[in-house]
Structures are given as C-alpha cells and as structure tokens.
Design a protein around this motif. Structure first.
Motif, PDB file in Angstrom:
ATOM      1  N   CYS A   1       0.610  -1.268   0.003  1.00  0.00           N
ATOM      2  CA  CYS A   1      -0.363   0.027   0.413  1.00  0.00           C
ATOM      3  C   CYS A   1       0.746   1.324  -0.241  1.00  0.00           C
ATOM      4  O   CYS A   1       0.515   2.369  -0.673  1.00  0.00           O
ATOM      5  CB  CYS A   1      -1.241  -0.037   1.278  1.00  0.00           C
ATOM      6  SG  CYS A   1      -0.706   0.368   3.592  1.00  0.00           S
ATOM      7  N   GLY A   2       1.963   1.094   0.155  1.00  0.00           N
ATOM      8  CA  GLY A   2       3.159   2.274   0.332  1.00  0.00           C
ATOM      9  C   GLY A   2       2.739   3.148   0.947  1.00  0.00           C
ATOM     10  O   GLY A   2       1.503   3.534   2.126  1.00  0.00           O
ATOM     11  N   ASP A   3       2.559   4.229   0.420  1.00  0.00           N
ATOM     12  CA  ASP A   3       2.314   6.045   1.761  1.00  0.00           C
ATOM     13  C   ASP A   3       0.527   5.542   1.715  1.00  0.00           C
ATOM     14  O   ASP A   3       0.198   6.475   2.672  1.00  0.00           O
ATOM     15  CB  ASP A   3       2.723   7.043   0.716  1.00  0.00           C
ATOM     16  CG  ASP A   3       4.398   7.285   0.799  1.00  0.00           C
ATOM     17  OD1 ASP A   3       4.830   6.861   1.647  1.00  0.00           O
ATOM     18  OD2 ASP A   3       4.401   7.816  -0.083  1.00  0.00           O
ATOM     19  N   ARG A   4       0.002   4.767   1.117  1.00  0.00           N
ATOM     20  CA  ARG A   4      -1.431   5.104   1.372  1.00  0.00           C
ATOM     21  C   ARG A   4      -2.088   4.059   2.354  1.00  0.00           C
ATOM     22  O   ARG A   4      -1.362   3.139   3.368  1.00  0.00           O
ATOM     23  CB  ARG A   4      -2.497   3.930   0.229  1.00  0.00           C
ATOM     24  CG  ARG A   4      -2.151   4.712  -1.047  1.00  0.00           C
ATOM     25  CD  ARG A   4      -2.449   4.281  -2.259  1.00  0.00           C
ATOM     26  NE  ARG A   4      -2.823   4.848  -3.907  1.00  0.00           N
ATOM     27  CZ  ARG A   4      -3.692   5.071  -4.405  1.00  0.00           C
ATOM     28  NH1 ARG A   4      -4.270   5.399  -3.887  1.00  0.00           N
ATOM     29  NH2 ARG A   4      -3.499   5.792  -6.295  1.00  0.00           N
ATOM     30  N   VAL A   5      -3.237   4.956   3.023  1.00  0.00           N
ATOM     31  CA  VAL A   5      -3.198   4.349   4.344  1.00  0.00           C
ATOM     32  C   VAL A   5      -4.962   3.242   4.313  1.00  0.00           C
ATOM     33  O   VAL A   5      -5.463   4.131   2.780  1.00  0.00           O
ATOM     34  CB  VAL A   5      -4.038   5.336   5.503  1.00  0.00           C
ATOM     35  CG1 VAL A   5      -4.915   4.783   6.849  1.00  0.00           C
ATOM     36  CG2 VAL A   5      -2.993   6.521   5.630  1.00  0.00           C
ATOM     37  N   PRO A   6      -4.369   2.008   4.386  1.00  0.00           N
ATOM     38  CA  PRO A   6      -5.863   0.718   4.153  1.00  0.00           C
ATOM     39  C   PRO A   6      -6.493   1.031   4.505  1.00  0.00           C
ATOM     40  O   PRO A   6      -6.718   1.469   6.495  1.00  0.00           O
ATOM     41  CB  PRO A   6      -5.020   0.101   4.075  1.00  0.00           C
ATOM     42  CG  PRO A   6      -3.467   0.218   5.171  1.00  0.00           C
ATOM     43  CD  PRO A   6      -3.501   0.951   4.642  1.00  0.00           C
ATOM     44  N   SER A   7      -7.679   0.430   4.206  1.00  0.00           N
ATOM     45  CA  SER A   7      -9.196   0.005   5.201  1.00  0.00           C
ATOM     46  C   SER A   7      -8.648  -1.229   5.350  1.00  0.00           C
ATOM     47  O   SER A   7      -8.734  -2.051   4.881  1.00  0.00           O
ATOM     48  CB  SER A   7     -10.394   0.502   4.257  1.00  0.00           C
ATOM     49  OG  SER A   7     -10.543   1.789   2.998  1.00  0.00           O
ATOM     50  N   VAL A   8      -9.531  -1.645   6.707  1.00  0.00           N
ATOM     51  CA  VAL A   8      -9.501  -2.613   6.919  1.00  0.00           C
ATOM     52  C   VAL A   8     -11.115  -3.071   7.828  1.00  0.00           C
ATOM     53  O   VAL A   8     -11.699  -2.229   8.194  1.00  0.00           O
ATOM     54  CB  VAL A   8      -8.483  -2.999   8.146  1.00  0.00           C
ATOM     55  CG1 VAL A   8      -8.473  -4.589   8.594  1.00  0.00           C
ATOM     56  CG2 VAL A   8      -7.130  -2.392   8.056  1.00  0.00           C
ATOM     57  N   TYR A   9     -11.437  -4.348   7.607  1.00  0.00           N
ATOM     58  CA  TYR A   9     -12.774  -4.721   8.027  1.00  0.00           C
ATOM     59  C   TYR A   9     -12.977  -5.879   8.172  1.00  0.00           C
ATOM     60  O   TYR A   9     -12.330  -7.309   7.717  1.00  0.00           O
ATOM     61  CB  TYR A   9     -14.277  -4.370   6.638  1.00  0.00           C
ATOM     62  CG  TYR A   9     -13.665  -2.829   5.940  1.00  0.00           C
ATOM     63  CD1 TYR A   9     -14.717  -2.235   6.220  1.00  0.00           C
ATOM     64  CD2 TYR A   9     -13.074  -3.020   4.617  1.00  0.00           C
ATOM     65  CE1 TYR A   9     -14.330  -0.678   5.249  1.00  0.00           C
ATOM     66  CE2 TYR A   9     -12.670  -1.630   4.199  1.00  0.00           C
ATOM     67  CZ  TYR A   9     -13.512  -0.360   4.364  1.00  0.00           C
ATOM     68  OH  TYR A   9     -13.571   0.044   3.908  1.00  0.00           O
ATOM     69  N   ILE A  10     -13.771  -5.643   9.402  1.00  0.00           N
ATOM     70  CA  ILE A  10     -14.055  -7.592   9.913  1.00  0.00           C
ATOM     71  C   ILE A  10     -15.836  -7.703   9.602  1.00  0.00           C
ATOM     72  O   ILE A  10     -16.145  -6.924   9.732  1.00  0.00           O
ATOM     73  CB  ILE A  10     -14.020  -7.246  11.007  1.00  0.00           C
ATOM     74  CG1 ILE A  10     -12.787  -7.345  11.714  1.00  0.00           C
ATOM     75  CG2 ILE A  10     -14.130  -8.649  12.087  1.00  0.00           C
ATOM     76  CD1 ILE A  10     -12.300  -6.449  12.980  1.00  0.00           C
ATOM     77  N   ILE A  11     -15.753  -8.753   8.902  1.00  0.00           N
ATOM     78  CA  ILE A  11     -17.124  -8.768   8.813  1.00  0.00           C
ATOM     79  C   ILE A  11     -17.449 -10.181   8.953  1.00  0.00           C
ATOM     80  O   ILE A  11     -17.307 -11.331   9.171  1.00  0.00           O
ATOM     81  CB  ILE A  11     -17.931  -8.451   7.630  1.00  0.00           C
ATOM     82  CG1 ILE A  11     -16.801  -9.415   6.302  1.00  0.00           C
ATOM     83  CG2 ILE A  11     -17.468  -7.465   6.834  1.00  0.00           C
ATOM     84  CD1 ILE A  11     -16.644  -9.869   4.708  1.00  0.00           C
ATOM     85  N   GLY A  12     -18.590 -10.441   9.822  1.00  0.00           N
ATOM     86  CA  GLY A  12     -19.392 -11.976  10.116  1.00  0.00           C
ATOM     87  C   GLY A  12     -20.845 -11.192  10.438  1.00  0.00           C
ATOM     88  O   GLY A  12     -21.464 -10.290  10.862  1.00  0.00           O
ATOM     89  N   SER A  13     -21.361 -12.338  11.328  1.00  0.00           N
ATOM     90  CA  SER A  13     -22.684 -12.742  11.516  1.00  0.00           C
ATOM     91  C   SER A  13     -22.756 -12.634  13.830  1.00  0.00           C
ATOM     92  O   SER A  13     -21.524 -13.488  13.987  1.00  0.00           O
ATOM     93  CB  SER A  13     -24.108 -13.408  11.464  1.00  0.00           C
ATOM     94  OG  SER A  13     -25.394 -13.627  12.154  1.00  0.00           O
ATOM     95  N   LEU A  14     -23.578 -12.073  14.474  1.00  0.00           N
ATOM     96  CA  LEU A  14     -23.499 -11.959  15.882  1.00  0.00           C
ATOM     97  C   LEU A  14     -24.511 -13.033  16.204  1.00  0.00           C
ATOM     98  O   LEU A  14     -24.836 -13.336  17.398  1.00  0.00           O
ATOM     99  CB  LEU A  14     -23.657 -10.895  16.656  1.00  0.00           C
ATOM    100  CG  LEU A  14     -23.111  -9.706  16.209  1.00  0.00           C
ATOM    101  CD1 LEU A  14     -23.170  -8.026  16.734  1.00  0.00           C
ATOM    102  CD2 LEU A  14     -21.666  -9.639  16.685  1.00  0.00           C
ATOM    103  N   SER A  15     -24.628 -13.644  15.210  1.00  0.00           N
ATOM    104  CA  SER A  15     -26.478 -14.198  15.505  1.00  0.00           C
ATOM    105  C   SER A  15     -26.059 -16.385  15.479  1.00  0.00           C
ATOM    106  O   SER A  15     -27.025 -16.671  15.850  1.00  0.00           O
ATOM    107  CB  SER A  15     -27.067 -14.071  15.075  1.00  0.00           C
ATOM    108  OG  SER A  15     -28.061 -12.751  15.240  1.00  0.00           O
ATOM    109  N   GLY A  16     -24.927 -15.931  14.951  1.00  0.00           N
ATOM    110  CA  GLY A  16     -24.183 -17.290  15.026  1.00  0.00           C
ATOM    111  C   GLY A  16     -23.345 -18.059  15.715  1.00  0.00           C
ATOM    112  O   GLY A  16     -22.818 -17.704  16.848  1.00  0.00           O
ATOM    113  N   GLY A  17     -22.768 -19.456  15.613  1.00  0.00           N
ATOM    114  CA  GLY A  17     -21.908 -19.544  16.375  1.00  0.00           C
ATOM    115  C   GLY A  17     -20.462 -19.407  15.980  1.00  0.00           C
ATOM    116  O   GLY A  17     -19.141 -19.153  17.177  1.00  0.00           O
ATOM    117  N   THR A  18     -19.870 -19.085  14.708  1.00  0.00           N
ATOM    118  CA  THR A  18     -17.930 -18.838  14.618  1.00  0.00           C
ATOM    119  C   THR A  18     -17.491 -17.535  15.087  1.00  0.00           C
ATOM    120  O   THR A  18     -16.980 -16.942  16.161  1.00  0.00           O
ATOM    121  CB  THR A  18     -18.035 -19.030  13.705  1.00  0.00           C
ATOM    122  OG1 THR A  18     -18.120 -20.495  13.091  1.00  0.00           O
ATOM    123  CG2 THR A  18     -16.665 -19.304  12.558  1.00  0.00           C
TER     124      THR A  18
END
Length: 380
Positions: A248-265
C-alpha cells in the motif's frame, strides 16, 4: 500516576492539546474516570503507547515510566506532521512542497492508470464468507477497471464454506484469499491433548463438543475453535497484514471485519479478533489504518423457533457494550499469548450492527447485501 501524568504532559508539549478537554476540576475528574482520551492530535505511531499509559486500570499500563518512554522512542512515523490546534487556526509544523497541476491541454491530463484503494477484509463464519464471495465477484467482474485492491482472510469452522471459497479461486480473475479452516475437535481429542491454552474457557465447553463437530450456533464453541487454532489464525492475519503494508506504500488502507453475531463462529471470535487485528496493524506500522467491524444480526423482534440466534445476538451485543466503556480495555488472552488493547484503541467501539430483514424498517433487505454495499462504497 506518574506515568499517567507523563502521558498527558507529553501530548500537551508535543501538540498543544490535552487528551481531556475539561475546563474545571469537576469536568476533568469526570473525564479522567469515565471518558476515553482524545488522541487524534498525536501522530498515529504515538497513539498506541499513549493510550496504554492512559489506561483507567493502572495494572494495564506499562510496568514503569521508562518502558513508556522506550515505547515512544521506538515508534515509527517520526516524520509525520503533528497537528497543532489553537483558537485561531490549525497549523502543520512541516511545510509541504507545492507543485503546479498539469495543464488541461497537455497529454498528462489523460490518465489511464486506475486509482487504487487497498482494503483488507477479514471474513468470519458463513455470513462473512457470503459477503467475501460477493466482493471477490465484483473485483473479478470489473477486472482491470476495478478501483479496489482487495486483500482478504476467511476464517470458518465449517468445511463446506471453506471448500466453496477454495473452488472460487479456480478463476484467474478472483483475487486470492488466505483461507483458514478452524474445525472443532472431538471431546475425546480435547481430553487427551493439552488444555493449558484454554484457561479463558469453561471446561464445560471443552469436553462437551457436539458429535457433529460444528458449533451448532453456540458462540462459546466458536471461541473454543479460535483459541484452539490461535497460532494459525495469528500467522495468517500477520502474513496478510505484512503483505498489505508492503504494497500500500504511502496510502492508508481500509480494514474490515465482517460476520454475524447470531451464529456460533463469528459471534464467538470477533470479540478477540478485532483487538488482535488492531495489535498486528500497529506492529506492522499501520497505526493510522482504521478497523471497521460490520456485523449482522437477526431481527431482534424474535423468532420462537430460533431462540439460540437471539441468545447469541444478545450476548454479543452486551459484550460489545462492555468494551465501549472507557474503563474496560481488552484484557488479552495469556493462554494464546495475545496481548491486551486499551479501550480507546479497540475497534469494537466503531462497530456497525446491521439487522437482517427487519420487518419494522421499510425496504430493508439482506444484511449481507447491506454490508457489502457499504464496504464497497467506503473502500472506494
């Protein structure tokens, strides 16, 4: 208290601002006890150390002032501009070079290279995998015209989800992902193996794994799988983040976490994964990269035929609420050697919870589709 005071003084000497803005003794006392410190004026590399020195619980600060000073000495980004604020204007200490833009009549105006944003998506569980599948398909469809350089990690206990993700990579256009299978073992295997790293889990869960070998929607079993595979999860996340930092060099990357709170994992893993990702980004020199959790949940109106999803959702949201309080930092997990994270640096404070198909809201659709659309718009 000396270390806490030193952190406040350090920020004021460096930036002209204080982490707490109260004007009276009463206001300051309340903020010191109940408010998170405002560290935005500090260079991103300094915020990690200062946030730890300003922890509400003294036990979670550095061992001594010398350790705090050493942490400040070794941080990166010393050439980063410090923002000084005053009542009149905001002034940066470093003068930026000024260049003329190319003439509109010149050939330089015809820019053929695409502008690329870098994003790391950590998808957890079935809903996370569904979102990641859609994102990878969008990248593949746009191909050379895609404005997003997508990096991804998929973590799941379900082999069917993992297999489907690996099959998708048969296409050259699908961007590769780090795929981490974290299956549960049988209760017998847990009994016969080492269990010292499970000190943060009730033994009830270790020895009562369903015969199916899946979480069956129970979030403590999702956390059991995460702790059992902590080394491989940590290695996969670290490798992906280091690669992201390199490209990414000098750029600031975006970081995401995606998932469901209604399941087990996902419901069982996200509470630990979010602060761990924050730590790994800081170690990779990406202190200024923000982490945005996008988490779905079933309709909170309730379904008597699916009580477990409501229990999972309620427990997960309650736990997020706990971490939103400034005095409740992430304690870490000594069993797997994951360090603590100050409350002001915990990404869970910025989480979005998206309700899936809430009938009380007109035109509400799939939470997965909503999260994908939002992530795509935010990252590009």
């Amino acid at each position: 208290s000396d270390q806490y005071s030193l952190a406040v003084m350090y920020q004021e000497l460096l930036t002209g601002t204080r982490p707490f803005s109260g004007r009276t003794i009463a206001q300051l006392a309340t903020q010191h006890i109940h408010a998170a410190p405002a560290l935005d004026s500090l260079p991103a590399a300094d915020r990690v150390a200062v946030a730890r020195a300003l922890e509400k619980d003294p036990e979670r600060r550095f061992e001594c002032c010398k350790d705090f000073v050493e942490a400040l000495r070794t941080t990166r980004g010393r050439d980063e501009a410090v923002i000084h604020t005053s009542t009149k204007s905001s002034v940066r200490t470093r003068q930026e070079a000024v260049e003329d833009l190319p003439s509109l009549k010149s050939g330089k105006a015809m820019v053929h290279a695409r502008v690329t944003g870098h994003a790391l998506v950590v998808a957890v569980g079935g809903v996370g995998a569904e979102c990641l599948h859609e994102l990878r398909n969008r990248v593949a469809t746009l191909h050379s015209a895609c404005p997003l350089d997508l990096h991804s990690v998929l973590i799941d206990t379900d082999m069917h989800t993992i297999h489907a993700a690996r099959l998708a990579e048969a296409s050259d256009r699908i961007p590769p992902a780090t795929i981490l299978h974290t299956p549960l073992k049988s209760a017998q295997q847990y009994r016969e193996g080492r269990t010292d790293h499970f000190r943060s889990l009730s033994r009830r869960w270790i020895y009562n794994v369903p015969r199916s070998g899946t979480t069956e929607g129970m979030r403590p079993l999702g956390r059991l799988a995460m702790v059992d595979h902590a080394k491989s999860i940590d290695s996969g996340l670290r490798e992906s983040i280091d690669h992201l930092a390199a490209v990414c060099g000098d750029r600031v990357p975006s970081v995401y976490i995606i998932g469901s709170l209604s399941g087990g994992t996902a419901s069982g893993m996200v509470m630990d994964l979010a602060p761990r990702i924050r730590t790994l980004l800081d170690e990779a020199g990406l202190e200024s990269a923000s982490v945005l959790p996008l988490l779905s949940t079933v309709s909170l109106q309730g379904n008597p035929h699916q009580p477990l999803t409501l229990h999972d959702s309620f427990a997960a949201i309650s736990e997020i609420g706990h971490y939103m309080l400034p005095e409740n930092s992430y304690p870490g997990d000594p069993g797997v050697q994951w360090s603590g994270v100050p409350a002001s640096r915990n990404p869970l404070r910025n989480a979005y919870v998206v309700v899936d198909g809430d009938h009380a809201l007109p035109h509400s659709g799939s939470s997965a589709a909503t999260m994908v659309d939002y992530l795509w718009a935010d990252a590009t």
